[in-house]
Enzyme design. Structure first.
Site, mmCIF file in Angstrom:
data_model
loop_
_atom_site.group_PDB
_atom_site.id
_atom_site.type_symbol
_atom_site.label_atom_id
_atom_site.label_comp_id
_atom_site.label_asym_id
_atom_site.label_seq_id
_atom_site.Cartn_x
_atom_site.Cartn_y
_atom_site.Cartn_z
ATOM 1 N N HIS A 191 0.872 -1.333 -0.064
ATOM 2 C CA HIS A 191 -0.116 -0.157 -0.019
ATOM 3 C C HIS A 191 1.071 1.169 0.076
ATOM 4 O O HIS A 191 0.461 2.244 -0.412
ATOM 5 C CB HIS A 191 -1.096 0.081 1.205
ATOM 6 C CG HIS A 191 -0.431 0.602 2.529
ATOM 7 N ND1 HIS A 191 -0.306 -0.464 3.321
ATOM 8 C CD2 HIS A 191 -0.358 1.402 2.938
ATOM 9 C CE1 HIS A 191 0.061 0.057 4.562
ATOM 10 N NE2 HIS A 191 -0.072 1.357 4.358
ATOM 11 N N ASP A 199 1.118 -7.618 2.384
ATOM 12 C CA ASP A 199 1.218 -6.160 2.203
ATOM 13 C C ASP A 199 2.824 -5.994 1.950
ATOM 14 O O ASP A 199 3.366 -5.184 2.816
ATOM 15 C CB ASP A 199 0.706 -5.477 3.310
ATOM 16 C CG ASP A 199 0.468 -4.034 2.733
ATOM 17 O OD1 ASP A 199 0.856 -3.634 1.748
ATOM 18 O OD2 ASP A 199 -0.574 -3.474 3.512
ATOM 19 N N SER A 214 3.760 2.207 8.414
ATOM 20 C CA SER A 214 3.683 1.139 7.458
ATOM 21 C C SER A 214 5.065 0.926 6.852
ATOM 22 O O SER A 214 5.788 1.941 6.509
ATOM 23 C CB SER A 214 2.691 1.773 6.414
ATOM 24 O OG SER A 214 1.257 1.360 6.790
HETATM 25 N N1 ARG Z 1 -4.732 0.666 7.549
HETATM 26 C C1 ARG Z 1 -3.330 0.668 7.044
HETATM 27 C C2 ARG Z 1 -2.771 1.870 6.733
HETATM 28 O O1 ARG Z 1 -3.448 2.846 7.611
HETATM 29 C C3 ARG Z 1 -3.240 -0.105 5.453
HETATM 30 C C4 ARG Z 1 -4.055 0.750 4.501
HETATM 31 C C5 ARG Z 1 -3.988 0.111 3.212
HETATM 32 N N2 ARG Z 1 -5.005 0.710 2.269
HETATM 33 C C6 ARG Z 1 -6.327 0.314 2.295
HETATM 34 N N3 ARG Z 1 -7.068 1.284 1.791
HETATM 35 N N4 ARG Z 1 -6.391 -0.999 2.410
HETATM 36 O O2 ARG Z 1 -2.056 2.574 5.965
HETATM 37 N N1 GLU Z 2 -1.180 1.452 7.514
HETATM 38 C C1 GLU Z 2 -0.506 2.737 8.289
HETATM 39 C C2 GLU Z 2 0.370 3.313 7.571
HETATM 40 O O1 GLU Z 2 0.271 3.554 6.647
HETATM 41 C C3 GLU Z 2 0.144 1.958 9.500
HETATM 42 C C4 GLU Z 2 -1.086 1.601 10.399
HETATM 43 C C5 GLU Z 2 -1.214 2.293 11.384
HETATM 44 O O2 GLU Z 2 -1.799 3.500 11.277
HETATM 45 O O3 GLU Z 2 -0.505 1.739 12.526
HETATM 46 O O4 GLU Z 2 1.269 4.039 7.974
#
Ligand code: ARG
Ligand code: GLU
Length: 724
Positions: A88, A227, A658
Site C-alpha cells: 500500500h 502487504d 507502514s
Molecule cells: N490501514 C493501513 C494503513 O493505515 C493499511 C492501508 C491500506 N489501504 C487500504 N485502503 N486498504 O495505512
Molecule cells: N497502515 C498505516 C500506515 O500507512 C500503518 C498503520 C497504522 O496507522 O498503525 O502507516
C-alpha cells in the site's frame, strides 16, 4: 538449491526467561536515547545493544531504514540497494505504471532484469544520517523576561543558524536538516537527512495478495494480507544521491538488514523501527471530545458519500477501477480508521479518564499553591472553544470543497502557473487527466456541496462572501455567489458543462498559450471562479486564526507537559510522534476483542483459503495460490505444515509506520508492519495495552510469494536469509 540462500548466523547465547511478562509496551522512543530503554528491552528478550540500533561511530540498523516517499517507512535488505516496504506504500507507483493492458495492480509486477526496474518521477527515500539534542543551542539567549513573540523570534533565528551550519558544504538538493520540538518545545532535536531521488519499482505481488481483504479487512485482525512491494535505490556512479539517470547504479548502503526465516512464537520480543506520523498522547479532554463527537463523525459522513460513488462506478468499468484505485484506498483508509478510533476512545472511556485526570491535577495545583499551574486548564479550554469553529471549517473545506477533484485541480493549476509556468502546469494537467473520470467527480460535487452547506450553517460566517439569510437563490452558473439555498444539481450541470478544465484537450490547448494568457483564461474559468473564494477565505480568515490559536495553545502545552511530569511522576513520558525516526518494542501477543473471544497472534495461509471467494473482489485470490495450496507446495517457508501470513504484537505504532521493519531480538527482519487492529486504532490518543496491537506480514510469506507466485527467486541471491 535453497541451501545457498541461507547464511550461517551467529547469535549471542542468552537463555530466554520462560515467563512472558505482561506489560505496557507503550512509547515511541528516540533512537539516539535508546540506551535508556535497553534494560527493559533485554527483559523482554532483546539481545541488542544501543549501538546496534543507533550509532554515530559505526554502521547500524538505523542505516538500513528509510522514510519512504515521506509517508511510509522502508528498509534496505541487500548490499545492492534493494528496498522493501508495504504494497500500500508503493501503491501509487504500481498504479501509475498500470494500464488495462499491463495491469500491475491486478497481475503484480516483477522486473526480471535491472533494466526492467521502473523509475518513479517523484518518489524519494530519505536516510537519517545523524540526530542531536540541540535544545541548548536552540534556546541560546532566551530569557525568562522575554515576551513569547521575542522568544519565538530568537528560537527561529537560532534554528536557522544551526541548520545553515549543519548544511555547510553539503548539496542541499540531497541533504536537509529538520529541527523539531519535542514535548511542545521543552526539547529540540536536529535531524540531518540524506535523500535519494532515483528509486525504481522492482516487484509487487498482485493486489489480490498485496491488498488481500481490501478495505473489508483493513484495520482488522485476523488479517491475511501480503502487504509488501520491492524497490531499488539508485545512486550516481560515486554512490552519492543523484537525480534519475539511466547511468545511475544500484546504491551500496552502509547497512542492510538480515532476514530471519525462523518465524515468531507468542511472547517473542519484537521491535519496530520507523517513522510514525503523529500522535497526541497528552492532549486535554476537549481535544478528544471534539475529535470523537464532532470532527470524526462529520468527516466519516462526507467520505461515505464519496466512497459510495467511487465504489459503484469502479465496479462498472475496469479502466475506472484502475483510475480510482489509489484515490479510493486513500479516502477509505482514514474513513475506516476514524470509525475504529471513535469506537476505541468511547470503549476506553478516554474523555472521562482525561476529565478525571484534569480534575485531580487542578486540585493538586490548588492544594500545593502552584500559581503558575492553576490557570492552565481553564486557559487551554478557553482556547479550544475559540479554535473549534475554525478547525471544523478547515476540516470541512478539506473534506468537501477540496475533495472535488475539478476544484482542487483548478486551484492547483492556477498556483502552479503562477509559481512554475506552463510547462510544469501541463505536467500537472496530464497527471490529472490520466486518472480523472468526470461522472464520479460531478456526482461527488453535488453530494458534498449540499452536505457542506448544511454542516456549515451554524458557522456561516466562515463561508466565503456574506451569505445573509434569505438571499435569493444563486443563479446556476453564477459561480461566485454560492449560498445555502443554491441548487447544487443545477449548479453541477452548468459548472461541468462550461468549465474547460473538465476536458483534457481544451485544458492542454489553454496551457499551450503564453503563460499570461493561460493564467487569465484559467482565472476566468468557472471552476476556478467557484473555488477561488473558498481558497481565499481559508487563507485569510481560517488558517491564520488556527495558526494563532494553536501557537497560544502550544505555549500552554509546553507548561502543561512540565506540570504533568511533576504531578504524575510515575508515568512514562515519550515525545509525541512527529514523522521522525522512532523505536518501539513489545512482544508477540494475541488479545481479547470481546467477552468470551480470544484472538491468536498468528494467521496462516489456511485462513486465506477460508476467506477465498471468486465472487467477492476483496477475497478473490490468484488461481496460482489455490493450486500451490492444493499440493501444499510451501517450500522452505512452511512451519507446522502451513505458512504463517501475518502476526500481531504489542508494539506502539502509528500511521507512517507502514513498511517499518519488525525486528527480532538480534535485529533481524521478521516482517513488515502494516496496520493496527480495530479495537486498538485509538492508540494515537490512548494506548491500551490490553487491545492495542500492530499487524505485520511475516517475512516468510513475503519470500513464499516472491518465489512461488512471482517466480522472482533470482532476487534471493541478494538477500541474507537466516533459517536458524
Ligand atoms: N490501514 C493501513 C494503513 O493505515 C493499511 C492501508 C491500506 N489501504 C487500504 N485502503 N486498504 O495505512
Ligand atoms: N497502515 C498505516 C500506515 O500507512 C500503518 C498503520 C497504522 O496507522 O498503525 O502507516
Amino acid at each position: 538449491m535453497f541451501k545457498n540462500f541461507f547464511r550461517t548466523c551467529f547469535f549471542f547465547l542468552v537463555l530466554l526467561s520462560q515467563a512472558l511478562p505482561i506489560r505496557a509496551d507503550e512509547g515511541m522512543w528516540l533512537p539516539m536515547l535508546i540506551h535508556q530503554k535497553i534494560p527493559q528491552m533485554k527483559e523482554l528478550g532483546s539481545r541488542l545493544a544501543a549501538e546496534d540500533i543507533y550509532s554515530m561511530n559505526r554502521a547500524c540498523l538505523k542505516d538500513a531504514i528509510v522514510h519512504f516517499g515521506g509517508g511510509c517507512t522502508g528498509e534496505v535488505i541487500s548490499a545492492e540497494g534493494l528496498l522493501i516496504t508495504n504494497h500500500h506504500c508503493g501503491y501509487g507507483q504500481i498504479q501509475s505504471h498500470s494500464t488495462v493492458e499491463h495491469d500491475y495492480l491486478k497481475d503484480g509486477f516483477w522486473a526480471r532484469t535491472r533494466q526492467e526496474e521502473l523509475p518513479n518521477k517523484t518518489l524519494t527515500v530519505t536516510f537519517l544520517r545523524k540526530m542531536e539534542d540541540v535544545t541548548q543551542q536552540v534556546l541560546e539567549g532566551v530569557t525568562a523576561q522575554m515576551s513569547e513573540v521575542e522568544r519565538q523570534g530568537l528560537i527561529d533565528a537560532n534554528i536557522k543558524t544551526i541548520s545553515e551550519q549543519t548544511l555547510q558544504g553539503l548539496d542541499r538538493k540531497f541533504y536537509s536538516v529538520r529541527i523539531t520540538p519535542a514535548y511542545y518545545g521543552n526539547q529540540y532535536f536536529l535531524y540531518l537527512n540524506e535523500t535519494f531521488r532515483d528509486v525504481r519499482l522492482v516487484g509487487a505481488p498482485p493486489s489480490s495478495i498485496g491488498k488481500f481483504g481490501g478495505d473489508t479487512d483493513n484495520w482488522m485482525w485476523p488479517r491475511h494480507t501480503g502487504d509488501f512491494s520491492l524497490f531499488r535505490i539508485y545512486a550516481g556512479p560515486d554512490n552519492q544521491p543523484a537525480d534519475y539517470s539511466p547511468d545511475n547504479v544500484p546504491y551500496r548502503p552502509r547497512h542492510h538488514l538480515t532476514i530471519s526465516a525462523k518465524g515468531v512464537q507468542p511472547g517473542d520480543f519484537t521491535m519496530v523501527y520507523g517513522y510514525p506520523g503523529r500522535t497526541q498522547q497528552y492532549v486535554l479532554s476537549p481535544a478528544v471530545d471534539y475529535l470523537v463527537n464532532h470532527s470524526n463523525p462529520q468527516k466519516i459522513r462526507l467520505r461515505t458519500l464519496r466512497l459510495d460513488v467511487m465504489n459503484r462506478e469502479q465496479a462498472k468499468d475496469p479502466a475506472v477501477r484502475i483510475q480510482y484505485s489509489s484515490k479510493n484506498a486513500g479516502v477509505s483508509n482514514s474513513w475506516k480508521k476514524w470509525q475504529g478510533e471513535t469506537r476505541g476512545i468511547i470503549n476506553a472511556g478516554t474523555i472521562a479518564k482525561k476529565q478525571d485526570f484534569e480534575r485531580r491535577f487542578q486540585q493538586w495545583a490548588v492544594d500545593s499553591g502552584r500559581q503558575e499551574y492553576i490557570n492552565l486548564i481553564p486557559a487551554m479550554k478557553e482556547l479550544y472553544c475559540q479554535l473549534e469553529p475554525y478547525m471544523f471549517a478547515s476540516e470541512m473545506y478539506t473534506e468537501a470543497v477540496m475533495a472535488v477533484e475539478l476544484l482542487r485541480f483548478a486551484s492547483n493549476l492556477e498556483s502552479t502557473l503562477v509559481r512554475n509556468g506552463t510547462a510544469r502546469a501541463a505536467e500537472v494537467a496530464r497527471d490529472f487527466f490520466k486518472d480523472y473520470f468526470l461522472p464520479i467527480d460531478r456526482e461527488i460535487f453535488e453530494l458534498l456541496f449540499t452536505e457542506f452547506y448544511r454542516l456549515m450553517e451554524p458557522i456561516a460566517h466562515l463561508l466565503p462572501g456574506d451569505a445573509p439569510e434569505g438571499q435569493p437563490l444563486a443563479a446556476a452558473g453564477d459561480f461566485d455567489q454560492l449560498t445555502t439555498a443554491t441548487d447544487f444539481a443545477q449548479l453541477a450541470a452548468s459548472l461541468y458543462n462550461t468549465s474547460a478544465l473538465t476536458d483534457r484537450q481544451k485544458t492542454m490547448e489553454l496551457l499551450a498559450k503564453d503563460s499570461a494568457q493561460a493564467l487569465s483564461l484559467i482565472r476566468e474559468d468557472p471552476a476556478f471562479r467557484l473555488v477561488s473564494p473558498f481558497v481565499e477565505k481559508n487563507r485569510t480568515a481560517i488558517q491564520p486564526q488556527i495558526t494563532e490559536i494553536n501557537r497560544e495553545l502550544n505555549l500552554l502545552y509546553r507548561t502543561w507537559i512540565q506540570a504533568i511530569m511533576e504531578f504524575d511522576s510515575d508515568r512514562i513520558f515519550y515525545p509525541d510522534a512527529n514523522s521522525t525516526l522512532r523505536v518501539t518494542y513489545g512482544t508477540v501477543q494475541g488479545y481479547s476483542p470481546a467477552d468470551a473471544v480470544m484472538y491468536l497472534p498468528v494467521s496462516t495461509i489456511d485462513g486465506i483459503m477460508q476467506k477465498d471467494d471468486p465472487n467477492i473482489f476483496d477475497y478473490d485470490i490468484p488461481q496460482s495460490l489455490r493450486d500451490i495450496y492444493t499440493v501444499r507446495d510451501f517450500g522452505h517457508w512452511s512451519s507446522n505444515g502451513t505458512v504463517t501470513v501475518c502476526f500481531i504484537a504489542t508494539n506502539h505504532t502509528s500511521g507512517g509506520n507502514s513498511g517499518s521493519p519488525v525486528l527480532n531480538a538480534d535485529g533481524h527482519l521478521l516482517g513488515l508492519n502494516f496496520d493496527r487492529v480495530w479495537e486498538g486504532t485509538m492508540s494515537d490518543i490512548e494506548f491500551d495495552p490490553s487491545v492495542c496491537r500492530n499487524i505485520s506480514v511475516d517475512i516468510r510469506y513475503v519470500l513464499f510469494v516472491m518465489e512461488k507466485i512471482g517466480k522472482a527467486e533470482y532476487l534471493f541471491k541478494e538477500l541474507d536469509i537466516c533459517k536458524e
